[in-house]
Design a protein around this motif. Structure first.
Motif, PDB file in Angstrom:
ATOM      1  N   PHE A  87      25.215-106.092  49.700  1.00 44.40           N
ATOM      2  CA  PHE A  87      24.434-105.570  50.838  1.00 44.40           C
ATOM      3  C   PHE A  87      23.157-104.843  50.425  1.00 44.40           C
ATOM      4  CE2 PHE A  87      28.687-106.195  52.508  1.00 44.40           C
ATOM      5  CZ  PHE A  87      28.417-106.837  53.711  1.00 44.40           C
ATOM      6  N   THR A 102      30.990-102.113  59.980  1.00 42.27           N
ATOM      7  CA  THR A 102      30.176-103.059  60.757  1.00 42.27           C
ATOM      8  C   THR A 102      29.862-104.302  59.905  1.00 42.27           C
ATOM      9  OG1 THR A 102      28.257-101.770  60.056  1.00 42.27           O
ATOM     10  CG2 THR A 102      29.088-101.350  62.263  1.00 42.27           C
ATOM     11  N   GLU A 103      29.944-104.159  58.586  1.00 43.06           N
ATOM     12  CA  GLU A 103      29.593-105.247  57.680  1.00 43.06           C
ATOM     13  C   GLU A 103      30.666-106.343  57.625  1.00 43.06           C
ATOM     14  OE1 GLU A 103      29.138-102.079  57.190  1.00 43.06           O
ATOM     15  OE2 GLU A 103      27.065-101.840  56.523  1.00 43.06           O
ATOM     16  N   GLN A 104      30.224-107.575  57.499  1.00 40.25           N
ATOM     17  CA  GLN A 104      31.113-108.720  57.312  1.00 40.25           C
ATOM     18  C   GLN A 104      30.574-109.585  56.171  1.00 40.25           C
ATOM     19  OE1 GLN A 104      30.831-110.058  61.471  1.00 40.25           O
ATOM     20  NE2 GLN A 104      33.016-109.673  61.678  1.00 40.25           N
ATOM     21  N   GLY A 164      27.305-112.019  50.655  1.00 36.43           N
ATOM     22  CA  GLY A 164      26.745-111.045  51.596  1.00 36.43           C
ATOM     23  C   GLY A 164      25.270-111.323  51.798  1.00 36.43           C
ATOM     24  N   LEU A 192      28.253 -98.237  54.185  1.00 38.61           N
ATOM     25  CA  LEU A 192      28.947 -98.970  55.250  1.00 38.61           C
ATOM     26  C   LEU A 192      28.819 -98.240  56.588  1.00 38.61           C
ATOM     27  CD1 LEU A 192      32.258 -99.899  53.364  1.00 38.61           C
ATOM     28  CD2 LEU A 192      30.392-101.464  53.995  1.00 38.61           C
ATOM     29  N   HIS A 251      23.236 -99.130  49.720  1.00 32.49           N
ATOM     30  CA  HIS A 251      23.748 -99.430  51.069  1.00 32.49           C
ATOM     31  C   HIS A 251      25.017 -98.634  51.373  1.00 32.49           C
ATOM     32  CE1 HIS A 251      24.150-102.037  54.644  1.00 32.49           C
ATOM     33  NE2 HIS A 251      25.448-101.836  54.477  1.00 32.49           N
TER      34      HIS A 251
END
Lengths: 228, 228
Positions: A62, A83-85, A143, A68, A66
């Protein structure tokens, strides 16, 4: 949870359980081999596929520095769905997108998948406790800022229940104990090899993967009956 | 089955069972509530999603006068997986392709899906015995020669065992009986609400859907232990 939300959740649960009882077939009206007057009922959370990662992997995927974002708090104190995938790819060449990142970052990177996910990705997933990753298959994680090729870390999580020491004493269970768990209903199942995990950092919750929940026809918010 | 094939199958099965036993955890070394010396073991077939159809629907999907090709014979005498496949679409707007047609044609059209298929298609699938389709949801079926919009017929099949009258007498079971079935191993489960179906037109076989097989970590060729 607000009181209003609690009432709604409890009402929904009671309605679901009554409906489930009414749909039970003959086999369930026969006395089971365990004592129904001493039922240990535990709330269930269905764990979709997800990934825990180190800060290093997080930054590779990311970007440097960064952090999360919090999408939703989880039942275990301090844990959250981010929120991250990410996208994961296995030796079959097929990808699974939108794999949820769980936070906060951990000391190891671990991808928890169902057996059907493993079949899709071409991975024979070992059934493992969290953090027990030696010899587990590798997987590629993609990512927005980069790709990480993990040499190991893809597992099918051991069915497990989190509880506090107080819960364990009340239920007569101990850390590391292996129990069975029953889900009633027309797709009723008794799951074997369920691991009891006790820590005062935990909250009471039974974690199942989506293969188990689909087999039993259950969702988050149902209750499991523990059979010691 | 040739003798050689029998030997291979039996050897594979023994290897699988020994491996499974060795991986069993403490909970399984405790005496279970049923008598292990009187085990009723039944071979398992995992049923992927499939469709049975009337001759009328067959001709709408594949063309006038079309006959099904035989892709593979199934365990039940006269039944076969056809070379033909269809696509099904539900209210979610999502499609599932390559749904296998089973032959020969029947008096009703019935689409047997897993609960996870239902979630994908936007269908709440009722758990039903074969042919019990009243009130089941509709589904759209697409073939190379046409599309059929079924008003009902999508179900999740009741877990069931086919057996002959002779099998039933040997096992002490009867037609319509509801039993439990146990699968050992690290992902061990006991499935409840398993229907015994007895007919001399049947061959001994336990039919499970893919949600159940993935939950238990089992494949066609495993054995289930019936708990009456």
């Amino acid at each position: 949870m607000t009181d209003q939300a609690s009432i709604t959740r409890i009402s929904d649960e009671i309605a679901k359980r009554v409906k489930s009882r009414l749909s039970e077939s003959d086999s369930l009206s026969n006395p089971p081999s365990f004592n129904p007057r001493e039922k240990v009922l535990i709330p269930v959370s269905v764990s979709g596929r997800h990934i825990h990662m180190t800060r290093e992997v997080l930054e590779s995927l990311f970007g440097k520095g960064h952090d999360l974002g919090i999408y939703r708090k989880l039942s275990q104190p301090g844990e959250f769905a981010a929120t991250e995938q990410v996208t994961v790819v296995g030796p079959s060449g097929r990808a699974i997108e939108k794999v949820r990142v769980l936070g906060p970052p951990r000391k190891f990177t671990q991808v928890e998948l169902s057996r059907s996910d493993g079949m899709r990705l071409g991975l024979e997933l070992p059934v493992r406790r969290t953090g027990d990753l030696s010899g587990s298959p590798g997987i590629t994680v993609i990512g927005p800022a980069g790709t990480v090729v993990l040499s190991h870390g893809a597992i099918c999580a051991t069915r497990h229940v989190h509880m506090t020491g107080e819960d364990a004493r009340a239920f007569g269970l101990r850390d590391g104990q292996i129990v069975r768990a029953r889900f009633a209903g027309e797709r009723g199942v008794i799951l074997e090899n369920v691991l009891i995990r006790v820590s005062d950092r935990f909250a009471l919750d039974f974690h199942l993967d989506t293969d188990d929940s689909n087999s039993a026809g259950i969702d988050t918010g149902c209750f499991a009956e523990i059979i010691p």
